[in-house]
Scaffold this motif. Structure first.
Motif, PDB file in Angstrom:
ATOM      1  N   VAL A 149     -11.173  14.905  -0.094  1.00  0.00           N
ATOM      2  CA  VAL A 149     -11.039  15.170   1.338  1.00  0.00           C
ATOM      3  C   VAL A 149     -10.414  13.889   1.943  1.00  0.00           C
ATOM      4  O   VAL A 149      -9.487  14.056   2.561  1.00  0.00           O
ATOM      5  CB  VAL A 149     -12.086  15.187   2.314  1.00  0.00           C
ATOM      6  N   SER A 150     -10.844  12.691   1.284  1.00  0.00           N
ATOM      7  CA  SER A 150     -10.312  10.878   1.932  1.00  0.00           C
ATOM      8  C   SER A 150      -8.917  11.093   1.213  1.00  0.00           C
ATOM      9  O   SER A 150      -8.371  11.627   0.359  1.00  0.00           O
ATOM     10  CB  SER A 150     -11.252   9.776   1.371  1.00  0.00           C
ATOM     11  N   ARG A 151      -8.908   9.828   1.969  1.00  0.00           N
ATOM     12  CA  ARG A 151      -6.578   9.280   1.415  1.00  0.00           C
ATOM     13  C   ARG A 151      -7.268   8.062   0.396  1.00  0.00           C
ATOM     14  O   ARG A 151      -8.111   7.853   0.387  1.00  0.00           O
ATOM     15  CB  ARG A 151      -6.665   8.640   2.641  1.00  0.00           C
ATOM     16  N   PRO A 152      -6.196   8.074  -0.371  1.00  0.00           N
ATOM     17  CA  PRO A 152      -6.745   6.907  -1.602  1.00  0.00           C
ATOM     18  C   PRO A 152      -6.409   5.759  -0.969  1.00  0.00           C
ATOM     19  O   PRO A 152      -5.184   5.325   0.031  1.00  0.00           O
ATOM     20  CB  PRO A 152      -5.246   7.363  -2.869  1.00  0.00           C
ATOM     21  N   ILE A 153      -7.254   4.901  -1.073  1.00  0.00           N
ATOM     22  CA  ILE A 153      -6.946   3.882  -0.233  1.00  0.00           C
ATOM     23  C   ILE A 153      -6.232   2.476  -0.903  1.00  0.00           C
ATOM     24  O   ILE A 153      -5.812   2.392   0.006  1.00  0.00           O
ATOM     25  CB  ILE A 153      -8.294   2.407  -1.092  1.00  0.00           C
ATOM     26  N   LYS A 154      -5.685   3.072  -2.598  1.00  0.00           N
ATOM     27  CA  LYS A 154      -4.214   2.187  -2.750  1.00  0.00           C
ATOM     28  C   LYS A 154      -3.824   2.561  -2.029  1.00  0.00           C
ATOM     29  O   LYS A 154      -2.214   1.674  -1.721  1.00  0.00           O
ATOM     30  CB  LYS A 154      -4.063   2.476  -4.098  1.00  0.00           C
ATOM     31  N   ASP A 155      -3.606   3.873  -0.852  1.00  0.00           N
ATOM     32  CA  ASP A 155      -2.378   4.174  -0.549  1.00  0.00           C
ATOM     33  C   ASP A 155      -2.366   3.603   1.122  1.00  0.00           C
ATOM     34  O   ASP A 155      -1.847   3.583   1.214  1.00  0.00           O
ATOM     35  CB  ASP A 155      -2.629   5.633  -0.385  1.00  0.00           C
ATOM     36  N   LEU A 156      -3.397   2.954   1.496  1.00  0.00           N
ATOM     37  CA  LEU A 156      -3.145   2.320   2.794  1.00  0.00           C
ATOM     38  C   LEU A 156      -3.569   0.873   2.971  1.00  0.00           C
ATOM     39  O   LEU A 156      -4.131  -0.048   1.517  1.00  0.00           O
ATOM     40  CB  LEU A 156      -5.203   2.760   2.777  1.00  0.00           C
ATOM     41  N   ASN A 157      -2.615   0.323   4.096  1.00  0.00           N
ATOM     42  CA  ASN A 157      -2.283  -0.925   4.606  1.00  0.00           C
ATOM     43  C   ASN A 157      -3.468  -1.102   5.276  1.00  0.00           C
ATOM     44  O   ASN A 157      -4.922  -0.934   4.848  1.00  0.00           O
ATOM     45  CB  ASN A 157      -1.962  -0.853   4.837  1.00  0.00           C
ATOM     46  N   LEU A 158      -4.200  -2.557   4.755  1.00  0.00           N
ATOM     47  CA  LEU A 158      -5.500  -3.146   5.617  1.00  0.00           C
ATOM     48  C   LEU A 158      -5.651  -2.691   7.305  1.00  0.00           C
ATOM     49  O   LEU A 158      -6.846  -2.503   7.010  1.00  0.00           O
ATOM     50  CB  LEU A 158      -5.426  -5.129   5.328  1.00  0.00           C
ATOM     51  N   GLN A 159      -4.598  -2.261   7.955  1.00  0.00           N
ATOM     52  CA  GLN A 159      -4.876  -2.150   9.532  1.00  0.00           C
ATOM     53  C   GLN A 159      -5.865  -0.584   8.978  1.00  0.00           C
ATOM     54  O   GLN A 159      -6.856  -0.879   9.286  1.00  0.00           O
ATOM     55  CB  GLN A 159      -3.883  -2.010  10.465  1.00  0.00           C
ATOM     56  N   ASP A 160      -4.990  -0.064   7.836  1.00  0.00           N
ATOM     57  CA  ASP A 160      -5.589   1.580   7.916  1.00  0.00           C
ATOM     58  C   ASP A 160      -7.153   1.462   7.925  1.00  0.00           C
ATOM     59  O   ASP A 160      -7.668   2.250   7.999  1.00  0.00           O
ATOM     60  CB  ASP A 160      -4.529   2.187   7.537  1.00  0.00           C
ATOM     61  N   PHE A 161      -7.327   0.695   6.960  1.00  0.00           N
ATOM     62  CA  PHE A 161      -8.732   0.490   5.514  1.00  0.00           C
ATOM     63  C   PHE A 161      -9.578   0.801   6.753  1.00  0.00           C
ATOM     64  O   PHE A 161     -10.693   0.905   6.557  1.00  0.00           O
ATOM     65  CB  PHE A 161      -8.174   0.014   4.348  1.00  0.00           C
ATOM     66  N   ALA A 162      -8.942  -0.665   7.457  1.00  0.00           N
ATOM     67  CA  ALA A 162     -10.294  -1.683   8.171  1.00  0.00           C
ATOM     68  C   ALA A 162     -10.360  -0.771   9.533  1.00  0.00           C
ATOM     69  O   ALA A 162     -11.985  -0.617   9.470  1.00  0.00           O
ATOM     70  CB  ALA A 162      -9.232  -3.306   8.848  1.00  0.00           C
ATOM     71  N   ILE A 163      -9.531   0.264   9.551  1.00  0.00           N
ATOM     72  CA  ILE A 163      -9.658   0.815  10.869  1.00  0.00           C
ATOM     73  C   ILE A 163     -10.782   1.879  10.290  1.00  0.00           C
ATOM     74  O   ILE A 163     -11.410   2.545  11.510  1.00  0.00           O
ATOM     75  CB  ILE A 163      -8.892   1.442  11.505  1.00  0.00           C
ATOM     76  N   SER A 164     -10.068   2.873   9.107  1.00  0.00           N
ATOM     77  CA  SER A 164     -11.498   3.087   8.568  1.00  0.00           C
ATOM     78  C   SER A 164     -12.177   3.031   8.387  1.00  0.00           C
ATOM     79  O   SER A 164     -13.594   3.855   9.166  1.00  0.00           O
ATOM     80  CB  SER A 164     -10.624   3.870   7.453  1.00  0.00           C
TER      81      SER A 164
END
Length: 213
Positions: A149-164
């Motif tokens: 269900v989740s997005r692959p972390i490797k595809d996230l930028n730092l901002q999206d990762f931190a917000i998640s």
């Protein structure tokens, strides 16, 4: 007479510039000012075994001296000039400009090295956290959709990762499996998020570089 600016001794070692008529020598942490003229100097035409007095005896004129204090004594920088028939005198300002340019380049290299060392430390910290808490669901390189269900972390930028991570903690983000992720998100502060991001970025970048070889 214009003095050279005060500079770190470590940089002096890489910035000695010698020409046919102008040369720079130095001595670090010398304790007795009364003996410096007879003490062997390093760099330039002094080469670790000629003193200022010997240089003068060989026809080199002491054109400039810079002295800076250290906790272990004094650092000395000597600029010597030697007039030779048929050769024009090297401009002092031009020599100082060359020295300062080399020092500035050295400074940039040292800053870049420090940044790289910090990057490596953060990556190692992120690696430890990721392998202990994340790898089983997100994959070796953050390539998996955890629980499908989740997005692959490797595809996230730092901002999206931190917000998640923030929204998991706040309870405002749920793709259907937030109850699984929230306990892990609660363990991560902003520094942890950035370190994990740096770690995943580094290993995936390395993987891409290997593919292009």
């Amino acid at each position: 007479m214009k003095f050279l600016p005060s500079i770190a001794l470590a940089s002096i070692l890489t910035a000695t510039i010698a020409t046919a008529q102008t040369t720079m020598c130095f001595k670090e942490n010398h304790k007795d000012m009364s003996t410096i003229e007879n003490t062997a100097l390093h760099g330039g035409e002094c080469k670790g075994f000629k003193s200022a007095k010997q240089m003068n005896n060989e026809g080199w004129k002491t054109d400039d001296i810079k002295i800076t204090s250290t906790k272990n004594g004094n650092n000395y920088i000597y600029i010597f000039k030697k007039e030779e028939k048929g050769l024009s005198s090297v401009d002092q300002a031009a020599l100082e400009t060359k020295i300062l340019q080399r020092l500035e380049q050295r400074k940039k290299e040292e800053i870049a090295l420090k940044k790289q060392q910090i990057y490596v430390r953060k990556s190692k910290s992120g690696e430890k956290l990721y392998k202990n808490k994340c790898v089983s669901c997100h994959g070796e390189k953050g390539e998996l959709k955890a629980r499908n269900v989740s997005r692959p972390i490797k595809d996230l930028n730092l901002q999206d990762f931190a917000i998640s991570i923030r929204d998991y903690n706040l309870g405002t983000y749920d793709r259907g499996m937030a109850f699984v992720m929230k306990p892990y998100a609660l363990l991560m502060n902003d520094k942890d998020v950035k370190n994990v991001y740096i770690y995943l970025k580094s290993i995936n970048q390395k993987k891409e570089e290997e593919k292009t070889k």
